[in-house]
Design a protein around this motif. Sequence first.
Motif, PDB file in Angstrom:
ATOM      1  N   ALA A 181      80.683  -1.745 132.403  1.00  0.00           N
ATOM      2  CA  ALA A 181      80.361  -2.622 133.525  1.00  0.00           C
ATOM      3  C   ALA A 181      80.458  -1.796 134.800  1.00  0.00           C
ATOM      4  CB  ALA A 181      81.323  -3.798 133.570  1.00  0.00           C
ATOM      5  N   PRO A 182      79.340  -1.550 135.492  1.00  0.00           N
ATOM      6  CA  PRO A 182      79.347  -0.604 136.612  1.00  0.00           C
ATOM      7  C   PRO A 182      80.117  -1.076 137.837  1.00  0.00           C
ATOM      8  CG  PRO A 182      77.215  -1.676 136.442  1.00  0.00           C
ATOM      9  CD  PRO A 182      77.990  -2.074 135.219  1.00  0.00           C
ATOM     10  N   GLU A 183      80.466  -2.362 137.895  1.00  0.00           N
ATOM     11  CA  GLU A 183      81.203  -2.872 139.050  1.00  0.00           C
ATOM     12  C   GLU A 183      82.707  -2.664 138.929  1.00  0.00           C
ATOM     13  OE1 GLU A 183      81.298  -6.279 136.093  1.00  0.00           O
ATOM     14  OE2 GLU A 183      79.941  -4.650 136.674  1.00  0.00           O
ATOM     15  N   ARG A 184      83.186  -2.252 137.764  1.00  0.00           N
ATOM     16  CA  ARG A 184      84.632  -2.116 137.543  1.00  0.00           C
ATOM     17  C   ARG A 184      85.190  -0.887 138.258  1.00  0.00           C
ATOM     18  NH1 ARG A 184      88.021  -5.644 135.184  1.00  0.00           N
ATOM     19  NH2 ARG A 184      88.625  -4.416 133.367  1.00  0.00           N
ATOM     20  N   GLU A 185      86.449  -0.962 138.610  1.00  0.00           N
ATOM     21  CA  GLU A 185      87.113   0.141 139.306  1.00  0.00           C
ATOM     22  C   GLU A 185      87.015   1.430 138.483  1.00  0.00           C
ATOM     23  OE1 GLU A 185      91.642   1.442 140.661  1.00  0.00           O
ATOM     24  OE2 GLU A 185      91.211  -0.664 140.204  1.00  0.00           O
ATOM     25  N   GLY A 186      86.551   2.492 139.118  1.00  0.00           N
ATOM     26  CA  GLY A 186      86.436   3.782 138.459  1.00  0.00           C
ATOM     27  C   GLY A 186      85.137   3.984 137.706  1.00  0.00           C
ATOM     28  N   ALA A 187      84.262   2.965 137.662  1.00  0.00           N
ATOM     29  CA  ALA A 187      83.047   3.060 136.852  1.00  0.00           C
ATOM     30  C   ALA A 187      82.071   4.104 137.374  1.00  0.00           C
ATOM     31  CB  ALA A 187      82.359   1.701 136.778  1.00  0.00           C
ATOM     32  N   LEU A 188      81.916   4.198 138.691  1.00  0.00           N
ATOM     33  CA  LEU A 188      80.951   5.151 139.239  1.00  0.00           C
ATOM     34  C   LEU A 188      81.355   6.587 138.912  1.00  0.00           C
ATOM     35  CD1 LEU A 188      80.007   3.621 142.708  1.00  0.00           C
ATOM     36  CD2 LEU A 188      78.836   3.393 140.507  1.00  0.00           C
ATOM     37  N   GLU A 189      82.646   6.859 138.945  1.00  0.00           N
ATOM     38  CA  GLU A 189      83.123   8.204 138.591  1.00  0.00           C
ATOM     39  C   GLU A 189      82.858   8.489 137.112  1.00  0.00           C
ATOM     40  OE1 GLU A 189      85.046   6.866 142.245  1.00  0.00           O
ATOM     41  OE2 GLU A 189      84.871   5.951 140.244  1.00  0.00           O
ATOM     42  N   VAL A 190      83.066   7.484 136.265  1.00  0.00           N
ATOM     43  CA  VAL A 190      82.798   7.658 134.836  1.00  0.00           C
ATOM     44  C   VAL A 190      81.310   7.869 134.592  1.00  0.00           C
ATOM     45  CG1 VAL A 190      82.723   6.428 132.627  1.00  0.00           C
ATOM     46  CG2 VAL A 190      84.832   6.467 133.952  1.00  0.00           C
ATOM     47  N   ILE A 191      80.467   7.112 135.286  1.00  0.00           N
ATOM     48  CA  ILE A 191      79.010   7.271 135.139  1.00  0.00           C
ATOM     49  C   ILE A 191      78.583   8.684 135.514  1.00  0.00           C
ATOM     50  CG2 ILE A 191      76.783   6.544 136.084  1.00  0.00           C
ATOM     51  CD1 ILE A 191      78.031   3.689 136.254  1.00  0.00           C
ATOM     52  N   SER A 192      79.126   9.209 136.597  1.00  0.00           N
ATOM     53  CA  SER A 192      78.802  10.586 136.997  1.00  0.00           C
ATOM     54  C   SER A 192      79.272  11.582 135.947  1.00  0.00           C
ATOM     55  CB  SER A 192      79.440  10.895 138.354  1.00  0.00           C
ATOM     56  OG  SER A 192      78.886  10.093 139.371  1.00  0.00           O
ATOM     57  N   TRP A 193      80.450  11.334 135.379  1.00  0.00           N
ATOM     58  CA  TRP A 193      80.974  12.212 134.332  1.00  0.00           C
ATOM     59  C   TRP A 193      80.056  12.171 133.105  1.00  0.00           C
ATOM     60  CZ3 TRP A 193      82.367  11.974 129.273  1.00  0.00           C
ATOM     61  CH2 TRP A 193      83.150  13.016 128.759  1.00  0.00           C
ATOM     62  N   LEU A 194      79.622  10.993 132.722  1.00  0.00           N
ATOM     63  CA  LEU A 194      78.715  10.855 131.577  1.00  0.00           C
ATOM     64  C   LEU A 194      77.417  11.607 131.827  1.00  0.00           C
ATOM     65  CD1 LEU A 194      79.269   7.060 130.818  1.00  0.00           C
ATOM     66  CD2 LEU A 194      80.068   8.974 129.410  1.00  0.00           C
ATOM     67  N   ARG A 195      76.855  11.442 133.022  1.00  0.00           N
ATOM     68  CA  ARG A 195      75.619  12.150 133.385  1.00  0.00           C
ATOM     69  C   ARG A 195      75.823  13.655 133.264  1.00  0.00           C
ATOM     70  NH1 ARG A 195      75.148  11.936 139.387  1.00  0.00           N
ATOM     71  NH2 ARG A 195      76.748  13.522 139.034  1.00  0.00           N
ATOM     72  N   ASP A 196      76.923  14.160 133.770  1.00  0.00           N
ATOM     73  CA  ASP A 196      77.167  15.599 133.757  1.00  0.00           C
ATOM     74  C   ASP A 196      77.400  16.137 132.352  1.00  0.00           C
ATOM     75  OD1 ASP A 196      76.932  15.519 136.500  1.00  0.00           O
ATOM     76  OD2 ASP A 196      79.100  15.583 136.889  1.00  0.00           O
ATOM     77  N   ASN A 197      77.790  15.255 131.431  1.00  0.00           N
ATOM     78  CA  ASN A 197      78.062  15.681 130.057  1.00  0.00           C
ATOM     79  C   ASN A 197      76.935  15.302 129.089  1.00  0.00           C
ATOM     80  OD1 ASN A 197      81.045  16.830 129.625  1.00  0.00           O
ATOM     81  ND2 ASN A 197      81.075  15.348 131.302  1.00  0.00           N
ATOM     82  N   GLY A 198      75.794  14.889 129.646  1.00  0.00           N
ATOM     83  CA  GLY A 198      74.627  14.618 128.815  1.00  0.00           C
ATOM     84  C   GLY A 198      74.739  13.386 127.947  1.00  0.00           C
ATOM     85  N   ILE A 199      75.550  12.427 128.373  1.00  0.00           N
ATOM     86  CA  ILE A 199      75.745  11.181 127.627  1.00  0.00           C
ATOM     87  C   ILE A 199      75.079  10.043 128.391  1.00  0.00           C
ATOM     88  CG2 ILE A 199      77.463   9.545 126.736  1.00  0.00           C
ATOM     89  CD1 ILE A 199      79.439  11.946 126.640  1.00  0.00           C
ATOM     90  N   THR A 200      74.355   9.187 127.686  1.00  0.00           N
ATOM     91  CA  THR A 200      73.676   8.074 128.331  1.00  0.00           C
ATOM     92  C   THR A 200      74.685   7.048 128.833  1.00  0.00           C
ATOM     93  OG1 THR A 200      71.681   8.322 126.991  1.00  0.00           O
ATOM     94  CG2 THR A 200      72.045   6.167 128.001  1.00  0.00           C
ATOM     95  N   ALA A 201      74.662   6.805 130.134  1.00  0.00           N
ATOM     96  CA  ALA A 201      75.484   5.746 130.726  1.00  0.00           C
ATOM     97  C   ALA A 201      74.647   4.481 130.764  1.00  0.00           C
ATOM     98  CB  ALA A 201      75.933   6.130 132.130  1.00  0.00           C
ATOM     99  N   ALA A 202      75.137   3.420 130.111  1.00  0.00           N
ATOM    100  CA  ALA A 202      74.397   2.165 130.009  1.00  0.00           C
ATOM    101  C   ALA A 202      75.247   1.020 130.540  1.00  0.00           C
ATOM    102  CB  ALA A 202      74.007   1.899 128.556  1.00  0.00           C
ATOM    103  N   LEU A 203      74.604   0.081 131.197  1.00  0.00           N
ATOM    104  CA  LEU A 203      75.329  -1.102 131.663  1.00  0.00           C
ATOM    105  C   LEU A 203      75.224  -2.202 130.627  1.00  0.00           C
ATOM    106  CD1 LEU A 203      73.169  -3.490 132.683  1.00  0.00           C
ATOM    107  CD2 LEU A 203      72.891  -1.914 134.590  1.00  0.00           C
ATOM    108  N   GLY A 204      76.274  -3.004 130.559  1.00  0.00           N
ATOM    109  CA  GLY A 204      76.278  -4.135 129.651  1.00  0.00           C
ATOM    110  C   GLY A 204      77.564  -4.913 129.786  1.00  0.00           C
ATOM    111  N   HIS A 205      77.529  -6.185 129.400  1.00  0.00           N
ATOM    112  CA  HIS A 205      78.709  -7.041 129.538  1.00  0.00           C
ATOM    113  C   HIS A 205      79.262  -6.900 130.951  1.00  0.00           C
ATOM    114  CE1 HIS A 205      78.840  -8.036 125.233  1.00  0.00           C
ATOM    115  NE2 HIS A 205      78.404  -6.800 125.057  1.00  0.00           N
ATOM    116  N   THR A 206      78.406  -7.217 131.918  1.00  0.00           N
ATOM    117  CA  THR A 206      78.691  -6.871 133.300  1.00  0.00           C
ATOM    118  C   THR A 206      78.469  -8.038 134.251  1.00  0.00           C
ATOM    119  OG1 THR A 206      77.923  -5.513 135.163  1.00  0.00           O
ATOM    120  CG2 THR A 206      76.375  -5.855 133.379  1.00  0.00           C
TER     121      THR A 206
END
Length: 393
Positions: A181-206
């Motif tokens: 859920a991209p609105e959760r605390e710390g989500a944007l940092e995790v999304i950036s980490w996923l992008r940098d590690n070649g992992i698909t960041a997907a939203l859901g249950h949000t």
Amino acid sequence: MSASEAVEKLLCGKVLTPQGLVENGVIAISGNTISYVGDRQHLPQAYIEWATVVDQPEGLLIPGFVDVHVHGGAGHDFMDSTRETLDAITQFHSSQGTTTMLATTMTAPKDDIDNVLREVDAYRSNNMPYAQLAGVHLEGPFISPQWPGAQNPQHIVLPNISWLDEWEKQYPGLIRQVTLAPEREGALEVISWLRDNGITAALGHTDATYEQVLAAVDAGLKQAVHAFNAMTPLHHRKPGVAGAVMEDSRIAAEIIADGIHVHPAVISILARLKTSANLLLITDAMSAAGLGDGEYTLGDQPVNVSAGIATLKNNKGALAGSTLTMIRGFQFLISKVGLSLQEASRAASLNPAISLGLEQQIGTLESGKQADILLLDDNLDLSSVWVQGRNIL
């Protein structure tokens, strides 16, 4: 060894290629690889002398399906991963046309997710006899307690880079997609980490707003799981998550094409907006797929299946995955939504391959790619399945 000696099989029929349908087509298979795709009249005569020929002039040859969101099937759940479980799930779904898939987890305690990663990693280190597990899709536990769907809200936690970093170091490349859920605390940092590690960041249950989704896309979010389900809906003054998914071309949308999760008219609207690589057919199948009505579990959640519809036993209004298979979803996209054969194939094969970064290996019928091939009859029912050149159906 000559090129002709290396060709072991010739599959003849109508062949769906990226350029269109070849009516009098042929696919030559060498080992686990496609060595020729095209018109039969251009096939070297020597190939016919050496190869086993499967000749179905009225049959349709299309690329194997790729399912990036599937929890189980044939009475088994990926959360209970063992060699036997993984064989059973991949065997069932390969019999339904899936040749590549992601083992999808539920929102669960970390120890349970650890076990899935360990078992899938071990399974992938050996020859996989059926549909190939390309890795793991973590659906949760970094989701919204406001939109748990069939996920157990007791196990929801805030996005956690340290967990992901630990898993990536222990099992490099195993995690291919993370739903959060991209609105959760710390989500944007995790999304950036996923992008940098070649992992698909997907939203859901949000429970995100339209603006929060756009901020997440700027940070590296790429995909939306089971579009329209477990997310804030479209309103003409508050577009919500659904509005952002429909409007922003940077977001690829998964769709469960069973006529239960999303009305076919809405899928049709989404398909018109999600052109190119942006529409992905998924099953979201749970353990009941391939079986009859009854009581099952999805992760640790009790589920009742009636008339093929899976709902939480303690909340009959909450859908709990599906009993869909990729071949049925593919047929639904054509017969009920109105997609062309080419469009439906792209949604079921190439687009999910692109999501996985595997479009150079799978997703279309082209020379040099894996021989993951389906033979359909004139009703679009499955006749045969080849996974890496091996006939498994």
